[in-house]
Design an enzyme around this catalytic site. Structure first.
Site, mmCIF file in Angstrom:
data_model
loop_
_atom_site.group_PDB
_atom_site.id
_atom_site.type_symbol
_atom_site.label_atom_id
_atom_site.label_comp_id
_atom_site.label_asym_id
_atom_site.label_seq_id
_atom_site.Cartn_x
_atom_site.Cartn_y
_atom_site.Cartn_z
ATOM 1 N N ASP A 7 -3.551 -17.508 7.685
ATOM 2 C CA ASP A 7 -3.237 -18.098 6.376
ATOM 3 C C ASP A 7 -2.917 -19.583 6.445
ATOM 4 O O ASP A 7 -3.000 -20.275 5.432
ATOM 5 C CB ASP A 7 -2.015 -17.388 5.755
ATOM 6 N N GLU B 199 -2.373 -14.812 -17.244
ATOM 7 C CA GLU B 199 -3.283 -15.437 -16.292
ATOM 8 C C GLU B 199 -3.783 -16.756 -16.856
ATOM 9 O O GLU B 199 -4.264 -16.807 -17.983
ATOM 10 C CB GLU B 199 -4.455 -14.473 -16.007
ATOM 11 N N HIS C 90 -23.181 15.358 2.388
ATOM 12 C CA HIS C 90 -23.050 15.844 1.011
ATOM 13 C C HIS C 90 -21.987 16.934 0.960
ATOM 14 O O HIS C 90 -21.970 17.808 1.812
ATOM 15 C CB HIS C 90 -24.372 16.435 0.528
ATOM 16 N N GLY D 125 0.032 -14.429 -13.194
ATOM 17 C CA GLY D 125 -1.059 -14.392 -12.213
ATOM 18 C C GLY D 125 -1.675 -13.006 -12.142
ATOM 19 O O GLY D 125 -1.007 -12.051 -11.751
ATOM 20 N N ALA D 126 -2.936 -12.903 -12.598
ATOM 21 C CA ALA D 126 -3.624 -11.594 -12.550
ATOM 22 C C ALA D 126 -4.644 -11.570 -11.421
ATOM 23 O O ALA D 126 -5.766 -11.118 -11.581
ATOM 24 C CB ALA D 126 -4.295 -11.300 -13.900
ATOM 25 N N GLY D 127 -4.224 -12.078 -10.258
ATOM 26 C CA GLY D 127 -5.066 -11.995 -9.058
ATOM 27 C C GLY D 127 -4.774 -10.692 -8.330
ATOM 28 O O GLY D 127 -4.203 -9.756 -8.904
ATOM 29 N N ALA E 218 -5.434 -10.482 5.919
ATOM 30 C CA ALA E 218 -4.932 -10.103 7.237
ATOM 31 C C ALA E 218 -6.070 -9.921 8.241
ATOM 32 O O ALA E 218 -5.973 -10.353 9.395
ATOM 33 C CB ALA E 218 -4.120 -8.819 7.117
ATOM 34 N N LYS F 256 0.826 -1.209 0.000
ATOM 35 C CA LYS F 256 0.000 0.000 0.000
ATOM 36 C C LYS F 256 0.866 1.268 0.000
ATOM 37 O O LYS F 256 0.488 2.295 -0.582
ATOM 38 C CB LYS F 256 -0.956 0.018 1.201
ATOM 39 N N SER G 250 3.051 -14.441 -9.172
ATOM 40 C CA SER G 250 2.050 -14.279 -8.098
ATOM 41 C C SER G 250 0.900 -15.232 -8.396
ATOM 42 O O SER G 250 -0.156 -14.826 -8.862
ATOM 43 C CB SER G 250 1.574 -12.831 -8.024
HETATM 44 C C1 LIG Z 1 1.964 -8.525 -1.568
HETATM 45 C C2 LIG Z 1 0.858 -8.873 -0.618
HETATM 46 C C3 LIG Z 1 -0.121 -7.938 -0.358
HETATM 47 C C4 LIG Z 1 -1.136 -8.243 0.526
HETATM 48 N N1 LIG Z 1 -2.085 -7.297 0.766
HETATM 49 C C5 LIG Z 1 -3.095 -7.568 1.622
HETATM 50 C C6 LIG Z 1 -4.055 -6.583 1.910
HETATM 51 O O1 LIG Z 1 -4.012 -5.468 1.398
HETATM 52 N N2 LIG Z 1 -5.041 -6.894 2.777
HETATM 53 C C7 LIG Z 1 -5.122 -8.139 3.372
HETATM 54 O O2 LIG Z 1 -6.051 -8.373 4.151
HETATM 55 N N3 LIG Z 1 -4.205 -9.097 3.117
HETATM 56 C C8 LIG Z 1 -3.196 -8.838 2.267
HETATM 57 N N4 LIG Z 1 -2.238 -9.787 2.040
HETATM 58 C C9 LIG Z 1 -2.370 -11.095 2.736
HETATM 59 C C10 LIG Z 1 -1.864 -10.989 4.183
HETATM 60 O O3 LIG Z 1 -0.541 -10.537 4.177
HETATM 61 C C11 LIG Z 1 -1.979 -12.320 4.889
HETATM 62 O O4 LIG Z 1 -3.295 -12.819 4.773
HETATM 63 C C12 LIG Z 1 -1.635 -12.189 6.362
HETATM 64 O O5 LIG Z 1 -0.332 -11.714 6.531
HETATM 65 C C13 LIG Z 1 -1.786 -13.525 7.089
HETATM 66 O O6 LIG Z 1 -1.497 -13.341 8.418
HETATM 67 P P1 LIG Z 1 -0.941 -14.524 9.335
HETATM 68 O O7 LIG Z 1 -0.773 -13.952 10.698
HETATM 69 O O8 LIG Z 1 -1.792 -15.710 9.179
HETATM 70 O O9 LIG Z 1 0.468 -14.940 8.723
HETATM 71 P P2 LIG Z 1 1.797 -14.101 8.321
HETATM 72 O O10 LIG Z 1 1.518 -12.667 8.157
HETATM 73 O O11 LIG Z 1 2.405 -14.836 7.195
HETATM 74 O O12 LIG Z 1 2.706 -14.246 9.597
HETATM 75 C C14 LIG Z 1 3.261 -15.457 10.007
HETATM 76 C C15 LIG Z 1 4.483 -15.163 10.857
HETATM 77 O O13 LIG Z 1 4.902 -16.364 11.501
HETATM 78 C C16 LIG Z 1 6.318 -16.473 11.412
HETATM 79 N N5 LIG Z 1 6.640 -17.898 11.544
HETATM 80 C C17 LIG Z 1 6.325 -18.907 10.704
HETATM 81 N N6 LIG Z 1 6.720 -20.082 11.235
HETATM 82 C C18 LIG Z 1 7.300 -19.809 12.417
HETATM 83 C C19 LIG Z 1 7.865 -20.589 13.438
HETATM 84 N N7 LIG Z 1 7.911 -21.933 13.375
HETATM 85 N N8 LIG Z 1 8.390 -19.972 14.525
HETATM 86 C C20 LIG Z 1 8.346 -18.616 14.624
HETATM 87 N N9 LIG Z 1 7.796 -17.820 13.692
HETATM 88 C C21 LIG Z 1 7.273 -18.417 12.612
HETATM 89 C C22 LIG Z 1 6.636 -15.870 10.057
HETATM 90 O O14 LIG Z 1 7.992 -15.496 9.990
HETATM 91 C C23 LIG Z 1 5.686 -14.668 10.075
HETATM 92 O O15 LIG Z 1 6.291 -13.581 10.732
HETATM 93 C C24 LIG Z 1 -1.183 -9.514 1.176
HETATM 94 C C25 LIG Z 1 -0.184 -10.460 0.930
HETATM 95 C C26 LIG Z 1 0.829 -10.146 0.050
HETATM 96 C C27 LIG Z 1 1.905 -11.168 -0.181
#
Ligand SMILES: Cc1cc2nc3c(=O)[nH]c(=O)nc-3n(C[C@H](O)[C@H](O)[C@H](O)COP(=O)(O)OP(=O)(O)OC[C@H]3O[C@@H](n4cnc5c(N)ncnc54)[C@H](O)[C@@H]3O)c2cc1C
Length: 476
Positions: free
Chosen positions: A323, A213, A455, A190-192, A331, A58, A280
């Site tokens: 995720d 895509e 407005h 990938g056009a997601g 997120a 962003k 992607s």
């Molecule tokens: C380019 C891009 C843009 C995005 N934009 C958006 C957006 O605008 N809005 C949105 O909602 N989502 C967006 N997302 C998706 C979003 O980033 C993820 O859905 C979100 O980060 C998932 O959160 P999480 O906490 O599940 O995992 P993550 O954010 O992946 O965090 C997992 C963490 O766990 C750590 N970890 C993993 N295994 C271990 C372990 N064994 N021990 C210790 N640490 C560990 C990793 O290092 C990481 O820090 C985007 C993703 C990408 C790639």
């Protein structure tokens, strides 16, 4: 001797860090383990989202949009700019600064809420219900005992088979957010959501972008009216070259760039030469190094941690969120699950409504939606009424100079309950919140139509689209 906690969260992304904060707020002794590190080896809390996802993308989308506005949009406002120049190094530096502010913000929040942070990798080493053992390896090496464990280890980018990321020529999301010079020709597979956002950034900065895509439908998850409008704007107006139905045959990094061979239905073999290639094509759940085997944690056939509707794994007192489990990789979905799990651990009621999780694509114009699309309702045989209002007829959008797109409501034909809201237009990411609130409160389209909206504001398009459901628009 191991250190004991009520809750140990493995992973400090938006799912994990929020779960840890909420658990601590509820009076539980909480630790969070996260292994992400800056180039200097310092902790970088916030996971994919903060470090190489939501936040830096962003930041670059904003910077590149500012650049494009100055280059092409200011003259119309009577603002002449001479000597416009791109300082990409500064743009990337600013993006990194925004990321660091967010990393440091989470460290501060952990201190404030008394969450104990361990920098390193967390792995199960054994244990049983109420007494799980988790080993931290890395900087803060330690052995922890936990009554509850929350797995929030996130996801990693999926490579093309046989084409590993080198982040020089073949880029994942981290590489795509740090290209040191604007590529003349950029390929995107990938056009997601991520491909479109990254492709937009580099196109605005001057790259000629070709996106390949595999699917034959553009943005199939969005409402058809929205994806059609987006297609027109992105391809015809903005010049993104998006090829649908592309099947990749070969990707060969060369000395100068990357050569791709692909085919399209009825179009024969094609070749694309580009300076750099962003891949992607989705993300895979991350359970590497978690020690899933040590405790017989069950993963599904695609590698996701198996959970029930309340994020319980098959192991007692072991939960998984974000995720690394089923559901949209977003997120805010991860955060909601984090809060709900913390509440459940504390014996309270946690709840996530997957029907009201908003989706946003931060292109220009932005795309946002919540609830069902028209095509979903049709296939489910639901009787509905739809109403649409274009930003072209909205005074604030005209003043902004951005009249692209529309707001669309779909509501139940019998009860008028809102079933979905779809926006393509300026600030769609902010406007969708009104629709989420309305749907959470089971509002009818008439409820939105009867509410006073300021407005001139873009939100008036929400009111007008809601009015359009019963064919009562005032400004069209
Ligand atoms: C380019 C891009 C843009 C995005 N934009 C958006 C957006 O605008 N809005 C949105 O909602 N989502 C967006 N997302 C998706 C979003 O980033 C993820 O859905 C979100 O980060 C998932 O959160 P999480 O906490 O599940 O995992 P993550 O954010 O992946 O965090 C997992 C963490 O766990 C750590 N970890 C993993 N295994 C271990 C372990 N064994 N021990 C210790 N640490 C560990 C990793 O290092 C990481 O820090 C985007 C993703 C990408 C790639």
């Amino acid at each position: 001797m191991s250190k004991s906690f009520d809750v140990v969260v493995i992973g400090g992304g938006p799912g994990g860090y929020i779960a840890a904060i909420r658990a601590a707020q509820l009076g539980l002794q909480t630790a969070c383990i996260d292994e992400w590190a800056t180039a200097e080896g310092k902790p970088a809390l916030g996971g994919t989202c903060t470090n190489v996802g939501c936040i830096p993308s962003k930041a670059l989308l904003q910077s590149s949009e500012n650049y494009e506005h100055v280059a092409h949009g200011y003259a119309e406002h009577g603002i002449q700019v001479k000597g416009l120049a791109l300082d990409l190094a500064q743009m990337l530096k600013r993006k990194d600064k925004v990321v660091r502010q967010n990393n440091d913000g989470i460290i501060y929040l952990f201190k404030k809420n008394k969450v104990t942070f361990f920098h390193g990798r967390g792995s199960f080493t054994g244990g049983s219900a109420g007494a799980w053992q988790v080993k931290v390896t890395g900087k803060d090496a330690e052995t922890l005992a936990a009554k509850h464990v929350v797995i929030a280890t996130g996801s990693t980018p999926r490579p093309l088979p046989g084409v590993p990321f080198d982040n020089k020529l073949v880029l994942d999301n981290a590489g795509a957010l740090a290209i040191p010079d604007v590529p003349r020709k950029l390929g995107v597979i990938g056009a997601g959501v991520i491909g479109l956002e990254m492709g937009s950034v580099w196109r605005r900065l001057g790259a000629e972008v070709t996106m390949l895509e595999m699917l034959e439908t553009f943005l199939p998850a969005a409402d058809e009216a929205v994806s059609k409008e987006a297609w027109k704007i992105f391809t015809k107006n903005q010049g993104l070259n998006i090829v649908l139905g592309a099947s990749i045959a070969r990707v060969a990094p060369t000395k100068k760039g990357v050569t791709l061979e692909y085919s399209i239905k009825g179009g024969g073999e094609q070749k694309l030469e580009c300076d750099r290639l962003i891949v992607s094509i989705g993300r895979v759940p991350n359970t590497l190094g978690l020690g899933a085997d040590a405790v017989k944690l069950k993963l599904d056939s695609r590698g996701f941690v198996e959970v029930d509707a309340e994020c319980r794994t098959g192991l007692p007192n072991v939960w998984a969120i974000g995720d690394v489990v089923r559901g949209p990789m977003l997120a805010h979905k991860a955060e909601e699950e984090g809060v709900a799990v913390a509440e459940r651990i504390a014996g309270k009621h946690g709840h996530v409504d997957f029907n009201t999780v908003p989706w946003v694509i931060y292109t220009a114009p932005e795309i946002a939606w919540v609830g069902k699309t028209e095509q979903q309702l049709k296939s489910e045989g639901v009787q509905y009424r739809a109403g649409q209002f274009p930003f072209m007829a909205n005074g604030r959008a005209r003043a902004l100079g951005d009249t692209r797109g529309f707001v669309k409501f779909v509501a139940d034909a019998a009860t008028d309950r809102i079933l979905g809201v779809h926006i393509i237009g300026p600030m769609a990411s902010e406007m969708i919140a009104e629709a989420v609130v309305a749907m959470e409160f089971k509002a009818a389209s008439e409820d939105i139509a009867l509410i006073c909206h300021a407005h001139p504001s873009l939100s008036e398009a929400m009111k007008e689209a809601a009015l359009a459901v019963s064919k009562r628009t005032l400004n069209l």
